[in-house]
Scaffold this motif. Structure first.
Motif, mmCIF file in Angstrom:
data_model
loop_
_atom_site.group_PDB
_atom_site.id
_atom_site.type_symbol
_atom_site.label_atom_id
_atom_site.label_comp_id
_atom_site.label_asym_id
_atom_site.label_seq_id
_atom_site.Cartn_x
_atom_site.Cartn_y
_atom_site.Cartn_z
ATOM 1 N N ASP A 2 19.936 44.128 5.227
ATOM 2 C CA ASP A 2 19.202 43.151 6.151
ATOM 3 C C ASP A 2 18.619 42.133 5.246
ATOM 4 N N LEU A 3 19.512 41.050 4.815
ATOM 5 C CA LEU A 3 18.715 39.954 4.130
ATOM 6 C C LEU A 3 17.939 39.266 4.539
ATOM 7 N N ALA A 4 18.022 38.940 5.828
ATOM 8 C CA ALA A 4 16.683 38.340 6.491
ATOM 9 C C ALA A 4 15.490 38.976 6.555
ATOM 10 N N LYS A 5 15.349 40.243 6.527
ATOM 11 C CA LYS A 5 14.063 40.928 6.503
ATOM 12 C C LYS A 5 13.603 40.973 4.923
ATOM 13 N N MET A 6 14.539 41.285 4.026
ATOM 14 C CA MET A 6 14.297 40.931 2.514
ATOM 15 C C MET A 6 13.765 39.865 2.278
ATOM 16 N N THR A 7 14.234 38.714 2.587
ATOM 17 C CA THR A 7 13.878 37.389 2.368
ATOM 18 C C THR A 7 12.592 37.212 2.977
ATOM 19 N N ALA A 8 12.342 37.521 4.193
ATOM 20 C CA ALA A 8 11.150 37.139 4.877
ATOM 21 C C ALA A 8 9.740 37.996 3.962
ATOM 22 N N LEU A 9 10.123 39.213 3.473
ATOM 23 C CA LEU A 9 9.403 39.853 2.693
ATOM 24 C C LEU A 9 8.922 39.264 1.461
ATOM 25 N N GLY A 10 10.019 38.675 0.714
ATOM 26 C CA GLY A 10 9.963 38.016 -0.544
ATOM 27 C C GLY A 10 9.271 36.564 -0.186
ATOM 28 N N LEU A 11 9.372 36.149 0.734
ATOM 29 C CA LEU A 11 8.563 34.697 0.668
ATOM 30 C C LEU A 11 7.149 35.046 0.982
ATOM 31 N N GLN A 12 6.691 36.031 1.199
ATOM 32 C CA GLN A 12 5.235 36.474 1.514
ATOM 33 C C GLN A 12 4.611 37.426 0.243
ATOM 34 N N GLY A 13 5.949 37.490 -0.715
ATOM 35 C CA GLY A 13 5.278 38.146 -2.129
ATOM 36 C C GLY A 13 5.238 39.660 -1.930
ATOM 37 N N GLN A 14 5.937 40.116 -1.084
ATOM 38 C CA GLN A 14 6.154 41.557 -0.897
ATOM 39 C C GLN A 14 7.279 41.978 -1.456
ATOM 40 N N SER A 15 7.434 43.285 -1.920
ATOM 41 C CA SER A 15 8.626 43.591 -2.565
ATOM 42 C C SER A 15 9.597 44.324 -1.230
ATOM 43 N N ILE A 16 10.858 44.371 -1.385
ATOM 44 C CA ILE A 16 11.712 45.122 -0.570
ATOM 45 C C ILE A 16 11.304 46.606 -0.856
ATOM 46 N N SER A 17 11.876 47.443 0.061
ATOM 47 C CA SER A 17 11.654 49.027 -0.272
ATOM 48 C C SER A 17 12.719 49.401 -1.317
ATOM 49 N N ARG A 18 12.557 50.680 -1.743
ATOM 50 C CA ARG A 18 13.505 51.167 -2.594
ATOM 51 C C ARG A 18 14.902 51.434 -2.128
ATOM 52 N N GLU A 19 15.008 51.758 -0.590
ATOM 53 C CA GLU A 19 16.237 51.954 -0.054
ATOM 54 C C GLU A 19 16.892 50.685 -0.089
ATOM 55 N N ASP A 20 16.157 49.563 0.209
ATOM 56 C CA ASP A 20 16.927 48.199 0.306
ATOM 57 C C ASP A 20 17.229 47.866 -1.169
ATOM 58 N N ALA A 21 16.402 48.171 -2.174
ATOM 59 C CA ALA A 21 16.789 47.788 -3.541
ATOM 60 C C ALA A 21 18.030 48.499 -3.787
ATOM 61 N N LEU A 22 18.301 49.967 -3.621
ATOM 62 C CA LEU A 22 19.643 50.482 -3.772
ATOM 63 C C LEU A 22 20.779 49.722 -3.203
ATOM 64 N N ALA A 23 20.248 49.383 -1.932
ATOM 65 C CA ALA A 23 21.562 48.834 -1.138
ATOM 66 C C ALA A 23 21.923 47.614 -1.761
ATOM 67 N N VAL A 24 20.975 46.592 -2.352
ATOM 68 C CA VAL A 24 21.485 45.586 -3.114
ATOM 69 C C VAL A 24 22.249 45.950 -4.388
ATOM 70 N N LEU A 25 22.009 46.826 -5.050
ATOM 71 C CA LEU A 25 22.984 47.324 -6.076
ATOM 72 C C LEU A 25 24.122 47.607 -5.691
ATOM 73 N N ARG A 26 24.302 48.381 -4.248
ATOM 74 C CA ARG A 26 25.634 48.725 -3.931
ATOM 75 C C ARG A 26 26.428 47.757 -2.991
ATOM 76 N N SER A 27 25.703 46.368 -2.953
ATOM 77 C CA SER A 27 26.294 45.883 -2.097
ATOM 78 C C SER A 27 27.720 45.379 -2.672
ATOM 79 N N ASN A 28 28.818 44.907 -1.581
ATOM 80 C CA ASN A 28 29.744 44.502 -1.934
ATOM 81 C C ASN A 28 30.249 42.926 -2.240
ATOM 82 N N ASP A 29 31.383 42.771 -2.632
ATOM 83 C CA ASP A 29 31.422 41.375 -2.898
ATOM 84 C C ASP A 29 31.283 40.339 -2.041
#
Ligand code: SF4
Length: 351
Positions: A2-29
């Protein structure tokens, strides 16, 4: 993802979750460009179009008693790197001038070894004072290995702004990359730096056989440690070290790692460190949309691209060098290594 959710967190200076961090590493091309765009929005929220340039000055090279597997300066290394004990004041002065002339805002003073003696700290204090006196606006980061509270305080009191001490990899993976010291020792040094008022700079080396979970672990550990500057190094597997020939990184993987680090550390300085040129190759411009900091020119024992090429890259990306007031980047100086670096290795992972 969910990139919209991750971006919204980032814009507020907040980290994404560990699960989302793993999803980023495993995202496809197919998801890679949207991911870069999301991390780029967060980068611009906190750093605009600025790129901080850092310039490495290698005070002392090789001859280290530690056995970090990734490092050309390790005990028993047969890597072809220069070995010298403390550069002369003239050599240091020339290197600092070259870096500042090229637009560097921060000078990184690095010495190999387990850690400095009191005499070493006094020597570095004199170097720091000399640079601060001649160039008051320059940030100085020192990287000397393990330090206790007193040594960290002394460096701070003599003008050092920051101290680099990388965690490098997850606690669970640390025994695979070093046997002469522990992850916990590195973590304790970060606490000493913070207690002394030094801004902690600490990052990672990726591409050393770590799992995705371990990579996420160390990036979150850095956040928990309160680091304000996160260098992301990409393994340079040089001959003469145990990791020689190890090759697991692609430019796409490097971009995912940088995106993940940016989304976990939205408002920290994230730097594309050693291995940038070799592993990102033609994708360096995409990396610069997510990181806000790079090293100018060469690394400790390996050669980067020229300072001129770095400045051209920044300009081509529509970005500006921090401190240049939005003007065109200054004329690059010729990179002046303290001594000619060999085809060496280290990945700015100095203790
Ligand atoms: S990373 Fe630092 S402590 Fe480890 S071998 Fe290299 S110089 Fe020594």
């Amino acid at each position: 993802m969910d990139l919209a959710k991750m971006t919204a967190l980032g814009l507020q200076g907040q980290s994404i979750s560990r699960e989302d961090a793993l999803a980023v590493l495993r995202s496809n091309d197919d998801e890679l460009m949207p991911l870069v765009a999301a991390a780029s929005r967060v980068r611009r929220r906190f750093f605009g179009n600025r790129v901080k340039l850092n310039y490495l000055v290698n005070l002392k090279s090789g001859l280290c008693p530690e056995d970090c597997t990734y490092c050309s300066q390790r005990l028993g290394s047969s890597a072809d790197v220069l070995k010298y004990s403390w550069a002369s004041p003239d050599e240091i002065g020339r290197a600092v001038e070259a870096g500042l002339a090229g637009g560097a805002k921060r000078v990184c003073l690095v010495a190999s070894g387990h850690g400095p003696s009191e005499r070493d700290v006094n020597r570095v204090n004199g170097i720091v004072e000399g640079i601060k006196s001649a160039h008051p606006g320059t940030e100085i980061c020192v990287c000397l290995g393990f330090v206790d509270d007193d040594k960290a305080q002394s460096l701070h009191d003599h003008g050092a702004d920051a101290y680099n001490h990388n965690l490098n990899t997850a606690e669970s993976h640390y025994g695979e990359v070093c046997t002469t010291h522990t992850y916990e020792q590195r973590r304790a040094t970060l606490d000493a730096l913070k207690a002394a008022g030094l801004s902690p700079c600490s990052g990672i080396i990726t591409g050393m056989g770590e799992t995705d979970e371990e990579l996420v672990d160390v990036v979150f550990a850095l956040r928990e440690a309160g680091v304000r500057s996160v260098p992301v190094n990409f393994l340079l597997p040089f001959d003469g070290t145990p990791l020689a020939g190890h090759d697991e990184l692609t430019p796409q993987r490097c971009l995912r790692v940088l995106a993940m680090v940016r989304l976990v550390h939205p408002d920290a300085e994230v730097r594309a460190g050693a291995g940038r040129e070799e592993h990102l190759r033609t994708q360096q411009s995409l990396a610069l949309q997510m990181v806000n900091s790079i090293f100018l020119g060469d690394y400790l024992t390996s050669e980067g691209q020229s300072g001129a090429a770095d400045l051209q890259l920044i300009a081509d990306c529509g970005l500006v060098v921090e401190g240049s007031e939005g003007d065109a980047p200054r004329e690059p100086a010729t990179s002046v290594p303290i001594r000619r670096r060999g085809v060496g290795t280290d990945v700015l992972a100095n203790a």
